[in-house]
Design a protein around this motif. Structure first.
Motif, PDB file in Angstrom:
ATOM      1  N   UNK A   1      14.513  -5.499  -0.299  1.00  0.00           N
ATOM      2  CA  UNK A   1      13.221  -5.628   0.366  1.00  0.00           C
ATOM      3  C   UNK A   1      13.139  -4.893   1.699  1.00  0.00           C
ATOM      4  N   UNK A   2      14.249  -4.389   2.189  1.00  0.00           N
ATOM      5  CA  UNK A   2      14.235  -3.702   3.486  1.00  0.00           C
ATOM      6  C   UNK A   2      13.320  -2.476   3.522  1.00  0.00           C
ATOM      7  N   UNK A   3      13.285  -1.637   2.474  1.00  0.00           N
ATOM      8  CA  UNK A   3      12.350  -0.496   2.531  1.00  0.00           C
ATOM      9  C   UNK A   3      10.900  -0.944   2.702  1.00  0.00           C
ATOM     10  N   UNK A   4      10.519  -2.053   2.069  1.00  0.00           N
ATOM     11  CA  UNK A   4       9.153  -2.559   2.236  1.00  0.00           C
ATOM     12  C   UNK A   4       8.929  -3.041   3.660  1.00  0.00           C
ATOM     13  N   UNK A   5       9.940  -3.677   4.246  1.00  0.00           N
ATOM     14  CA  UNK A   5       9.820  -4.134   5.633  1.00  0.00           C
ATOM     15  C   UNK A   5       9.676  -2.949   6.587  1.00  0.00           C
ATOM     16  N   UNK A   6      10.451  -1.896   6.354  1.00  0.00           N
ATOM     17  CA  UNK A   6      10.359  -0.723   7.226  1.00  0.00           C
ATOM     18  C   UNK A   6       9.022  -0.003   7.058  1.00  0.00           C
ATOM     19  N   UNK A   7       8.516   0.037   5.828  1.00  0.00           N
ATOM     20  CA  UNK A   7       7.185   0.612   5.610  1.00  0.00           C
ATOM     21  C   UNK A   7       6.116  -0.219   6.317  1.00  0.00           C
ATOM     22  N   UNK A   8       6.303  -1.538   6.337  1.00  0.00           N
ATOM     23  CA  UNK A   8       5.360  -2.416   7.033  1.00  0.00           C
ATOM     24  C   UNK A   8       5.379  -2.146   8.537  1.00  0.00           C
ATOM     25  N   UNK A   9       6.564  -1.980   9.100  1.00  0.00           N
ATOM     26  CA  UNK A   9       6.657  -1.668  10.528  1.00  0.00           C
ATOM     27  C   UNK A   9       6.036  -0.317  10.835  1.00  0.00           C
TER      28      UNK A   9
ATOM     29  N   UNK B   1      -0.719   3.176   3.541  1.00  0.00           N
ATOM     30  CA  UNK B   1       0.725   3.143   3.294  1.00  0.00           C
ATOM     31  C   UNK B   1       1.425   2.088   4.148  1.00  0.00           C
ATOM     32  N   UNK B   2       2.164   1.220   3.483  1.00  0.00           N
ATOM     33  CA  UNK B   2       2.926   0.182   4.170  1.00  0.00           C
ATOM     34  C   UNK B   2       2.180  -1.118   4.376  1.00  0.00           C
ATOM     35  N   UNK B   3       0.874  -1.131   4.131  1.00  0.00           N
ATOM     36  CA  UNK B   3       0.086  -2.333   4.402  1.00  0.00           C
ATOM     37  C   UNK B   3       0.305  -3.381   3.307  1.00  0.00           C
ATOM     38  N   UNK B   4       0.417  -4.639   3.710  1.00  0.00           N
ATOM     39  CA  UNK B   4       0.560  -5.746   2.775  1.00  0.00           C
ATOM     40  C   UNK B   4      -0.828  -6.246   2.400  1.00  0.00           C
TER      41      UNK B   4
ATOM     42  N   UNK C   1      -1.104   2.899  11.547  1.00  0.00           N
ATOM     43  CA  UNK C   1      -2.437   2.451  11.141  1.00  0.00           C
ATOM     44  C   UNK C   1      -2.875   1.204  11.909  1.00  0.00           C
ATOM     45  N   UNK C   2      -1.939   0.303  12.177  1.00  0.00           N
ATOM     46  CA  UNK C   2      -2.298  -0.916  12.888  1.00  0.00           C
ATOM     47  C   UNK C   2      -2.702  -0.657  14.323  1.00  0.00           C
ATOM     48  N   UNK C   3      -2.055   0.299  14.943  1.00  0.00           N
ATOM     49  CA  UNK C   3      -2.377   0.672  16.327  1.00  0.00           C
ATOM     50  C   UNK C   3      -3.056   2.035  16.313  1.00  0.00           C
ATOM     51  N   UNK C   4      -4.290   2.040  15.819  1.00  0.00           N
ATOM     52  CA  UNK C   4      -4.982   3.318  15.609  1.00  0.00           C
ATOM     53  C   UNK C   4      -5.301   4.037  16.907  1.00  0.00           C
TER      54      UNK C   4
ATOM     55  N   UNK D   1       0.797  -1.208   0.000  1.00  0.00           N
ATOM     56  CA  UNK D   1       0.000   0.000   0.000  1.00  0.00           C
ATOM     57  C   UNK D   1       0.836   1.267   0.000  1.00  0.00           C
ATOM     58  N   UNK D   2       0.320   2.286  -0.714  1.00  0.00           N
ATOM     59  CA  UNK D   2       1.018   3.573  -0.775  1.00  0.00           C
ATOM     60  C   UNK D   2       0.108   4.745  -0.434  1.00  0.00           C
ATOM     61  N   UNK D   3      -1.204   4.512  -0.420  1.00  0.00           N
ATOM     62  CA  UNK D   3      -2.148   5.602  -0.197  1.00  0.00           C
ATOM     63  C   UNK D   3      -3.273   5.110   0.700  1.00  0.00           C
TER      64      UNK D   3
END
Length: 699
Positions: free
Chosen positions: A376-384, A324-327, A390-393, A313-315
């Motif tokens: 793949x590290x930038x994707x991992x950091x975006x996921x974190x 953003x960052x969501x898989x 967003x995960x901990x709203x 995700x980017x938006x």
């Protein structure tokens, strides 16, 4: 008017009606037929290509009659041989006509139809193949709905052309050798089959996309060639126990057929979730399958990570739940994808994002190239980052989910049916919901990223991530542990109330390592209870809970991947009394179940007690092959071997506790980074061949 639902939410309809179903699968194509090889209109059977049914009827008639079944042979997941005979003529005891349909699927379908005359006289035969296509979207077929458009049929020489009314660029071309007489809806042949001889025709069903015929691949692009090429690079697993060897052969064949190649470089192949309804990329399913399959093929995990990173995700889009960052949760390419999902990609999953980071860390430990990890590290950091924001709203230190619109999945963990999360009395949880296993995944994700950071010399980042993980573990334990019951709540509801049902979810906590030893000992005792262990695996919900139903999709059934994760968690905590014994019992029970399904464990089966039914009871609409079910035996093998790898540090841990019945287990050509090893193990004994001199073997 009912609201359209997201595809992967609860059980689908049955596929075959009153007809037993044969399922073939190759990448994103699959075929469902009866055991004669026929596809019947009005059922969920068909040939499916790119999420649309391109064949809804495919019925063979010889002299106007249905043939009789002798047997079905499926040497590979993408091929079948239907062996049939003509019914005996009146007054005769035996038939003299043998009919063999050899079918292979790829980007379309090829079928060789042979008629063998076993009699002493030449025989005249009329043959008809009735064909139709409705181009129904996979969602519509799965839900038992029809296709509103219909199709238009035309004839061109020896070819039958079928076009979709709603999308003229989509269609199907059916052709056959032997100069068939082609009419709208059928190919017809008249032949004389010589005594003790045979007659045959080759029939092709080729999809049309954007007005272009998609030819069935041959030679290097054929399914058989792709399978052989993959087997040359995959680990060879074998056992002296015929049962385990049979299961492992099915696992290899099914996972090979579920690979979808993207790019042709070997590192971009990813795994589809399974047949018949999930022949595409799914975040959670593909990630967990890839983890389980590291023993067989590490590159499958790398390709899955790469594909998911492309779609990250980017938006912010409430309709698809992209952030953003969501898989992503699932991807669809069929004609109704936008209507159902809001787009081709839907993101409503709470666990795929931390699982992405976990898998990247594990791939690195199993020897993924450094440049791949860097990529793949930038994707991992975006996921974190997604996890933190967003995960901990509500900023309570826990990750929750709450769908953004009424089209989204109400439950966004792996138990995603509407009633999958409940309390001990059976009351369903109300969102926002914080799942216990998701907190474990987040803990493990932070620890995995911290390990990478430390190896890169980023000590401050590593320390911050470990502190976050430790604080998350403390908050989780305080919020979820129920001392009066002796287990963790499955979830917290919108009021932060503990959903106190005893579920298999708590076994995932052992797998992630978030559990302290004192609580782990309690969990092991609870999981060993007959209310949880049915004898063929771990129930998703204890039989003592209010919502328990052994025929339920998520409230009492057994899912092979779930039990395999439980075994992996128990072996991680093998120092806890009873953990190894329970892991062995669950492994043997699940292997017995797999053998009852001819070596191919289904998506799930009913959770009846083994004392009540001596064979596992099938769940009516269970999918098979299902990727994470197919991969479950690999995780069992890895867990019971006590196999852990850290290629960057040159460490191999191996402490086998193999069940006696498994006999001698052999892993040949196990690729770890640039090295290739072989392992033999039996009971607690082991041999390792090819271990580099500078590596450390820990037993």
């Amino acid at each position: 008017m009912s609201t359209p639902q997201v595809f992967n939410a609860g059980p689908p309809i049955g596929v075959g009606g009153s007809h037993p179903t044969v399922t073939l699968v190759e990448a994103s194509t699959f075929c469902l037929s009866d055991q004669l090889g026929d596809i019947h209109p009005g059922t969920a059977q068909g040939l499916f290509f790119r999420d649309a049914r391109v064949l809804s009827r495919w019925e063979l008639r010889v002299d106007g009659q249905r043939a009789e079944q002798l047997t079905v042979l499926t040497p590979e997941a993408f091929a079948a041989r239907f062996v049939l005979r003509m019914p005996p003529r009146p007054g005769l005891a035996d038939s003299t006509l043998l009919i063999v349909r050899r079918r292979m699927i790829g980007e379309g379908m090829k079928e060789m139809i042979s008629i063998h005359n076993l009699g002493r006289e030449d025989t005249a035969v009329s043959l008809s193949l009735h064909v139709d296509a409705d181009f129904a979207d996979l969602f519509a077929v799965k839900d038992g709905r029809g296709h509103p458009g219909g199709a238009e049929t035309s004839v061109s020489g020896h070819e039958l052309h079928i076009a979709d009314h709603t999308d003229p660029g989509r269609g199907l071309i059916v052709s056959g050798t032997g100069e068939p007489i082609v009419a709208p809806g059928a190919l017809n042949w008249r032949a004389v089959v010589p005594a003790r001889g045979q007659w045959q025709t080759r029939v092709l069903a080729e999809p049309v996309i954007a007005h272009r015929r998609v030819p069935l691949a041959c030679d290097e692009g054929s399914p058989g060639h792709r399978m052989r090429a993959w087997r040359e690079t995959a680990t060879d697993l074998s056992s002296t126990d015929p049962g385990l060897a049979h299961i492992l052969r099915h696992t290899e064949s099914d996972l090979g057929a579920l690979r979808i190649e993207d790019g042709g470089d070997g590192l971009s192949a990813y795994v589809a979730a399974g047949a018949p309804w999930f022949m595409t990329l799914f975040g959670r399913d593909s990630l967990l399958t890839s983890w389980m399959s590291l023993l067989l093929d590490r590159d499958l995990a790398v390709g899955t990570l790469r594909q998911l990173a492309k779609l990250q995700g980017t938006t912010v889009d409430p309709l698809t739940e992209e952030e953003p960052g969501r898989i992503m949760h699932e991807m669809r390419r069929g004609p109704a994808g936008h209507q159902i999902l809001g787009g081709n990609v839907y993101y409503g999953s709470v666990d795929a994002t931390p699982l992405f980071v976990m898998l990247l860390g594990e791939c690195r430990r199993w020897g993924a190239e450094e440049q791949v990890v860097r990529e793949l590290l930038p994707a991992a950091d975006a996921a974190l980052s997604w996890i933190d924001h967003f995960g901990d709203a509500d900023h309570d230190g826990l990750v929750e989910y709450h769908r953004k619109t009424d089209r989204g999945l109400a439950n966004q963990g792996w138990k995603d049916s509407f009633d999958g999360i409940n309390d001990a009395e059976g009351q369903v949880a109300q969102a926002p919901i914080a799942l216990c296993e998701v907190q474990g995944y987040v803990y493990a994700a932070r620890m995995a990223r911290a390990e990478i950071a430390e190896a890169d010399g980023e000590t401050m980042l590593a320390e911050r991530l470990r502190q976050q993980a430790a604080e998350g573990k403390r908050l989780f334990t305080e919020a979820f542990w129920m001392p009066e019951r002796g287990w963790f709540a499955v979830a917290l509801d919108r009021d932060k109330r503990q959903m106190d049902a005893l579920t298999s979810n708590i076994a995932h906590l052992l797998w992630t390592g978030i559990v302290d030893d004192e609580h782990a000992a309690e969990i092991v005792r609870r999981l060993a209870d007959p209310d949880m262990d049915c004898g063929f695996g771990l129930r998703t919900l204890s039989a003592s809970m209010g919502a328990f139903n052994p025929m339920s999709y998520h409230n009492g059934s057994v899912w092979p991947h779930d039990t395999a994760i439980a075994v992996a968690g128990l072996m991680r905590y093998r120092r806890i009394p009873g953990a190894i014994a329970l892991a062995e019992r669950l492994s043997e029970g699940l292997m017995d179940a797999a053998l009852a399904f001819d070596g191919r464990p289904p998506e799930l089966f009913c959770g009846f007690d083994r004392d009540q039914f001596h064979s596992p009871v099938p769940y009516p609409t269970s999918c098979s092959p299902q990727a994470w079910a197919s991969a479950a035996p690999l995780l069992l093998v890895r867990s019971m071997l006590g196999l852990d790898v850290d290629v960057p540090r040159g460490r191999l841990e191996l402490s086998p506790k193999l069940p006696q019945r498994w006999g001698r287990l052999m892993l040949t050509d196990l690729r770890l980074g640039q090295h290739t090893l072989s392992i033999e193990a039996e009971g607690e004994a082991m041999k390792v061949h090819g271990l580099p001199q500078d590596w450390t073997l820990i037993d």
